[in-house]
Write an enzyme that holds these catalytic residues in place. Structure first.
Site, PDB file in Angstrom:
ATOM      1  N   ASP A   1      -2.842  -1.523  10.419  1.00 20.45           N
ATOM      2  CA  ASP A   1      -3.122  -1.436   8.976  1.00 20.45           C
ATOM      3  C   ASP A   1      -3.823  -2.674   8.415  1.00 20.45           C
ATOM      4  O   ASP A   1      -4.218  -2.673   7.248  1.00 20.45           O
ATOM      5  CB  ASP A   1      -1.789  -1.378   8.193  1.00 20.45           C
TER       6      ASP A   1
ATOM      7  N   LYS B   1       0.849  -1.209   0.000  1.00 21.25           N
ATOM      8  CA  LYS B   1       0.000   0.000   0.000  1.00 21.25           C
ATOM      9  C   LYS B   1       0.873   1.243   0.000  1.00 21.25           C
ATOM     10  O   LYS B   1       2.056   1.203   0.384  1.00 21.25           O
ATOM     11  CB  LYS B   1      -0.954   0.034   1.199  1.00 21.25           C
TER      12      LYS B   1
HETATM   13  O1  C5P Z   1      -0.346  -1.289  14.958  1.00 23.01           O
HETATM   14  P1  C5P Z   1       1.045  -1.519  14.503  1.00 23.01           P
HETATM   15  O2  C5P Z   1       1.717  -2.645  15.243  1.00 23.01           O
HETATM   16  O3  C5P Z   1       1.184  -1.637  13.029  1.00 23.01           O
HETATM   17  O4  C5P Z   1       1.844  -0.197  14.882  1.00 23.01           O
HETATM   18  C1  C5P Z   1       3.232  -0.156  14.978  1.00 23.01           C
HETATM   19  C2  C5P Z   1       3.646   1.015  15.844  1.00 23.01           C
HETATM   20  O5  C5P Z   1       3.380   2.241  15.161  1.00 23.01           O
HETATM   21  C3  C5P Z   1       2.910   1.135  17.160  1.00 23.01           C
HETATM   22  O6  C5P Z   1       3.525   0.376  18.161  1.00 23.01           O
HETATM   23  C4  C5P Z   1       2.999   2.619  17.436  1.00 23.01           C
HETATM   24  O7  C5P Z   1       4.264   2.944  17.972  1.00 23.01           O
HETATM   25  C5  C5P Z   1       2.921   3.243  16.051  1.00 23.01           C
HETATM   26  N1  C5P Z   1       1.556   3.647  15.683  1.00 23.01           N
HETATM   27  C6  C5P Z   1       0.962   4.737  16.288  1.00 23.01           C
HETATM   28  N2  C5P Z   1      -0.296   5.117  15.909  1.00 23.01           N
HETATM   29  C7  C5P Z   1      -0.959   4.447  14.939  1.00 23.01           C
HETATM   30  C8  C5P Z   1      -0.364   3.341  14.317  1.00 23.01           C
HETATM   31  C9  C5P Z   1       0.897   2.970  14.697  1.00 23.01           C
HETATM   32  O8  C5P Z   1       1.557   5.361  17.165  1.00 23.01           O
HETATM   33  N3  C5P Z   1      -2.171   4.853  14.601  1.00 23.01           N
END
Ligand code: C5P
Length: 305
Positions: free
Chosen positions: A153, A28
């Protein structure tokens, strides 16, 4: 009158071949990304327009007669328990199919730590694939729900295409497609951990928020030029500050003639170049590779997954 009974001469044996399924898993880009604030759970509240593109990993799913998830990959992705494919498969198994098992083989092409959602896409493809392999008949909403716990995501990739995503990014609203836009995606061989970029942004959240105007009436027939006027990424400058090496590649790609817009995808490190057609994309990708700026992929924005 009774009909004579006819016998099927073929022996009634089960097909010995295990069921195998192969699915593509798209990368993406983010056409738009604004950060609204920090949430009590530590994540950031987002308004983002996500878009699948024609750069793919491939996953093979094979039925196993025992309730194990076996995972194989052509690259070393670290410990399996942290792998998003394994976590997604275990989530499906735990919620809907405790007695089923599968061997999942991942063929990686989407670079890691690149802001292209490769791991999240693979997780979504896993729930879509196991739903088919195990004949679970789960709805799109159930698939989104089960993969939401794996990453912010992931739910987007169950449907793909163009979507407005809010919350942590996990609340997905499908939108009119922005498909067929020619792109070059440059991966500058830099792994940029998403938490590092958000942490840097958190140091100062006092800024005027941009409005997303991708889905106004004038946007219904978006071409490369119109898209260019609407693209925005709040994380772009942060990613460039976090990585001096990325900032160097950014400067070295500033004056490409054919490019209508250049931006960082998500939290980086990939750079996206919007170009007018495929031949311009091929020429630009070749020039990037010749200048050793990284791995350059010719791609298009695509419908679905
Ligand atoms: O949800 P995911 O594991 O993909 O997110 C990775 C990291 O990105 C999270 O641990 C966080 O530090 C950051 N993040 C965030 N806000 C979001 C998505 C991700 O702070 N909306």
């Amino acid at each position: 009158m009774c009909r004579p009974k006819t016998q099927d001469p073929r022996p009634k044996t089960q097909d010995p071949r295990p069921k195998v399924l192969t699915l593509k898993s798209p990368a993406k880009i983010n056409w738009f990304l604004e950060v609204m604030g920090k949430r009590p759970d530590g994540y950031h509240e987002l308004v983002t327009v996500m878009q699948t593109v024609s750069l793919y990993d491939t996953l093979d799913f094979e039925d196993l007669p025992r309730p194990f998830i076996e995972f194989r990959c052509d690259l070393d992705l670290g410990p399996p328990e942290k792998n998003l494919v394994v976590r997604a498969a275990q989530a499906v198994q735990k919620t809907y199919a405790e007695k089923r098992g599968a061997r999942i083989t991942l063929n990686k092409k989407i670079p890691h730590g690149a802001g292209l959602g490769g791991g999240s896409s693979d997780a979504a493809t896993t729930v879509v694939g196991l739903n088919q392999l195990w004949n679970l008949n789960l709805s799109t909403e159930q698939l989104e729900q089960v993969v939401r716990s794996v990453g912010s995501d992931c739910a987007f990739f169950v449907r793909g295409g163009t979507a407005l995503c809010t919350g942590r990014g996990e609340i997905v609203e499908p939108k009119p497609l922005i498909s067929g836009i020619d792109l070059v995606i440059l991966y500058p061989e830099i792994v940029l951990p998403t938490p590092d970029v958000y942490r840097k942004l958190s140091e100062n959240l006092q800024f005027e928020r941009r409005k997303c105007n991708f889905f106004h009436r004038d946007a219904l027939s978006l071409d490369a030029t119109k898209v260019a006027t609407k693209v925005f990424n709040r994380l772009e400058h942060v990613a460039l500050r976090v990585s001096p090496k990325l900032s160097d590649v950014w400067q070295r790609t500033a004056d490409e003639k054919a490019v209508t817009k250049r931006f960082v995808s998500g939290s980086g490190s990939s750079l996206v170049f919007v170009v007018p057609d495929e031949s311009a994309a091929r020429a630009l990708a070749q020039s990037f590779e010749k200048r050793s700026l990284g791995r350059a992929f010719v791609a298009k924005s695509v419908a679905g997954r």
